[in-house]
Design an enzyme around this catalytic site. Structure first.
Site, short mmCIF file in Angstrom:
data_model
loop_
_atom_site.label_atom_id
_atom_site.label_comp_id
_atom_site.label_asym_id
_atom_site.label_seq_id
_atom_site.Cartn_x
_atom_site.Cartn_y
_atom_site.Cartn_z
N THR A 1 8.03 0.54 2.76
CA THR A 1 8.27 1.94 2.41
C THR A 1 9.55 2.07 1.60
O THR A 1 9.60 2.83 0.63
CB THR A 1 8.39 2.81 3.69
OG1 THR A 1 7.11 2.89 4.29
CG2 THR A 1 8.87 4.21 3.37
N LEU B 1 3.41 6.87 -2.23
CA LEU B 1 4.77 7.11 -2.73
C LEU B 1 4.85 7.21 -4.25
O LEU B 1 5.89 7.60 -4.78
CB LEU B 1 5.73 6.06 -2.18
CG LEU B 1 6.12 6.40 -0.73
CD1 LEU B 1 6.73 5.20 -0.03
CD2 LEU B 1 7.06 7.58 -0.66
N PHE C 1 0.82 -1.23 0.00
CA PHE C 1 0.00 0.00 0.00
C PHE C 1 0.84 1.27 0.00
O PHE C 1 0.34 2.35 -0.30
CB PHE C 1 -0.98 0.00 1.19
CG PHE C 1 -0.48 0.64 2.44
CD1 PHE C 1 0.20 -0.08 3.40
CD2 PHE C 1 -0.69 2.00 2.67
CE1 PHE C 1 0.66 0.53 4.56
CE2 PHE C 1 -0.24 2.61 3.82
CZ PHE C 1 0.45 1.88 4.77
N LYS C 2 2.12 1.16 0.31
CA LYS C 2 2.97 2.35 0.34
C LYS C 2 2.98 3.08 -1.01
O LYS C 2 3.16 4.28 -1.08
CB LYS C 2 4.40 1.98 0.74
CG LYS C 2 4.54 1.24 2.07
CD LYS C 2 4.05 2.06 3.25
CE LYS C 2 4.57 1.56 4.59
NZ LYS C 2 3.96 0.29 5.03
N ASP C 3 2.76 2.32 -2.11
CA ASP C 3 2.71 2.96 -3.44
C ASP C 3 1.59 3.99 -3.55
O ASP C 3 1.69 4.92 -4.34
CB ASP C 3 2.49 1.90 -4.52
CG ASP C 3 3.72 1.01 -4.74
OD1 ASP C 3 4.85 1.50 -4.62
OD2 ASP C 3 3.53 -0.20 -5.04
#
Ligand SMILES: *Cc1c(COP(=O)(O)O)cnc(C)c1O
Length: 492
Positions: free
Chosen positions: A145, A115, A110-112
């Site tokens: 991350t 980011l 989910f960091k995408d």
């Protein structure tokens, strides 16, 4: 829109300034002066595309960015870099449980979601606030991350990125993803320690006066890609509005009725974004904070005492192996009536004694809306196996924590509200754990990708294919006391 520090000892700044700095100079975190209210009705909201929704939400906070700049950021962030046209599909597991799949971006976690946007937000922020300084992004990662930030920032002009990860605290896939990163501005450093060591080291470098002076003289400055950066949190608000729109569209909820939100939590960024959504008017009736055996958050939610003096467990959901949860500070800031003096005192105590206790009024404020729970390793494996058997759906271990804690909550509270569970990673990122939970046999981690795909019929995400054929480009490993020195060597 201005941004304040939670510790009250740094001046208010613009959004661009907050994003380009990351952390406030007094060691606090930037929070918006107010939460702008969402004006559009829910039927209409449900008809917006993900990009349209992101543009509208960004515009409410980025008053110092032009409409064209915001459009440009959103177009670059949410396009065919995602493997789903919906960006974040909402999948029903039952009438009362929905999985919000946040892992269709390039690095399969989910960091995408944030980011893929942050580098564009940052480049424009730098153009607005800098005098030609080079920006050095310092990032601590518990596994996901790091790669998402490296992918987002690689080859971005005027920016260097350094990622610190716990050498033995990430999955084999996560490690290979980071070590094979290309780009002329990327640095990946393995640290002998856990995520908390990495995060503490990064925060210390941020507030190291000598280092900052030296950087200034070299016309450089630090920023952060961690969820301490406002530019990470704001994009995460979008998908909670999005999921509500999906529920309305699918007829799972009547416009205006509340949903519940369950978030597998580490640094408290993802769940905080959901809370910020509620403050903007999103109908959220309950927040469920789900932890693994590192359940410092479950305990503070129940007791009001934050105590990091405890054993640190390495679990199969490594991205949640965190004892010092940075964004809890932003949540407490709201819960104590934005009293920066209290925040400063509590986090001062945490730094010196490893523990603090909030006042009863503050605790009572969150206990109306927030519950905490945790899942053990065995429970996680069981949920992965059961969900595969019953629904033919493949959960990653982090999402499985969310599902288990959601089940527990629904059982004890008897609540009928539809719950949206943040599905934070593709199961292929943790293939060995998922494969053994489903098939009951162990296999080598990389070989597991193919085996898991064969058994389930699910496709391996593009970003995880051919990992072992890519050359390893980073091989720096250090002791956790050498982080400052390492940064110095890279940037000065
Ligand atoms: C980062 C991460 C989490 C924890 O999110 P926070 O915002 O730090 O609470 C959970 N699951 C996965 C897969 C992650 O990568």
């Amino acid at each position: 829109m201005q941004f304040f520090s939670t510790r009250g000892e740094s001046p208010a700044v613009s959004a661009a300034e907050a994003i380009s700095r990351g952390l406030a100079p007094d060691g606090g975190l930037y929070v918006p002066e107010t939460f702008p209210l969402w004006q559009m009705d829910w039927q209409e909201t449900a008809c917006l595309s993900y990009g349209e929704l992101a543009e509208k939400i960004f515009a409410l906070y980025l008053s110092d960015y032009t409409a064209e700049e915001i459009k440009d950021i959103v177009t670059n962030a949410y396009g065919d870099n995602f493997s789903s046209a919906e960006i974040a599909p909402l999948v029903g597991l039952s009438d009362e449980q929905y999985l919000l799949e946040l892992w269709h971006g390039p690095t399969a976690a989910f960091k995408d979601m944030a980011l893929q946007a942050l580098p564009h937000l940052m480049q424009k922020a730098v153009a607005k606030t800098n005098h030609g300084e080079e920006v050095i992004i310092l990032t601590a990662t518990s596994g996901d991350t790091g790669k998402a930030a490296l992918e987002g920032f690689k080859n971005v002009d005027g920016i260097k990125i350094i990622v610190f990860y716990p050498q033995t605290g990430v999955s084999e896939v996560q490690k290979l993803q980071m070590l094979t990163t290309e780009g002329n501005n990327t640095y990946v450093v393995g640290v002998d320690g856990n995520f908390d060591h990495c995060q503490k080291g990064v925060k210390e470098i941020f507030s190291d006066g000598v280092m900052n002076d030296a950087l200034k003289n070299a016309n450089k400055k630090f920023s952060s890609a961690n969820s301490i950066n406002w530019g990470r949190l704001m994009p995460q608000i979008v998908y909670y509005f999005w999921s509500y729109g999906r529920l309305v569209k699918q007829g799972a909820i009547k416009a205006g009725e509340p949903m519940g939100v369950v978030v597998p939590t580490g640094n408290f960024g993802n769940i905080l974004a959901a809370y910020y959504g509620m403050r903007m008017g999103l109908p959220v009736g309950k927040f469920v904070c789900a932890s693994n055996e590192n359940k410092v958050l479950t305990d503070v939610i129940n007791t009001g005492t934050y105590d990091k003096r405890r054993e640190f467990y390495k679990t199969t959901s490594p991205s949640m192996d965190i004892l010092v949860s940075s964004n809890f500070e932003r949540f407490l800031f709201e819960m104590c009536g934005r009293d920066a003096g209290k925040i400063k005192a509590w986090f001062g105590q945490l730094a010196t004694d490893g523990v603090f206790t909030v006042d009863d009024a503050t605790k009572a404020n969150w206990q109306q809306i927030l519950v905490g729970g945790y899942a053990t390793q065995d429970e996680i494996n069981q949920v992965i196996a059961d969900t595969w058997k019953a629904e033919h759906y493949v959960l990653d271990p982090h999402t499985a924590v969310g599902v288990k804690v959601c089940q527990d909550y629904q059982k004890t509270a008897g609540d009928k509200m539809p719950m949206v569970i943040a599905s934070t990673a593709s199961p292929f990122k943790f293939a060995e754990v998922v494969y053994s939970a489903i098939c009951g046999e162990e296999a080598d981690s990389i070989a597991c990708l193919g085996k898991l795909s064969a058994v389930t019929g699910w496709e391996i995400p593009v970003g995880l294919r051919g990992l072992t054929e890519k050359p390893v480009r980073h091989n720096t490993n250090i002791d956790n006391t050498q982080m400052t020195e390492t940064v110095k060597n890279i940037v000065l």
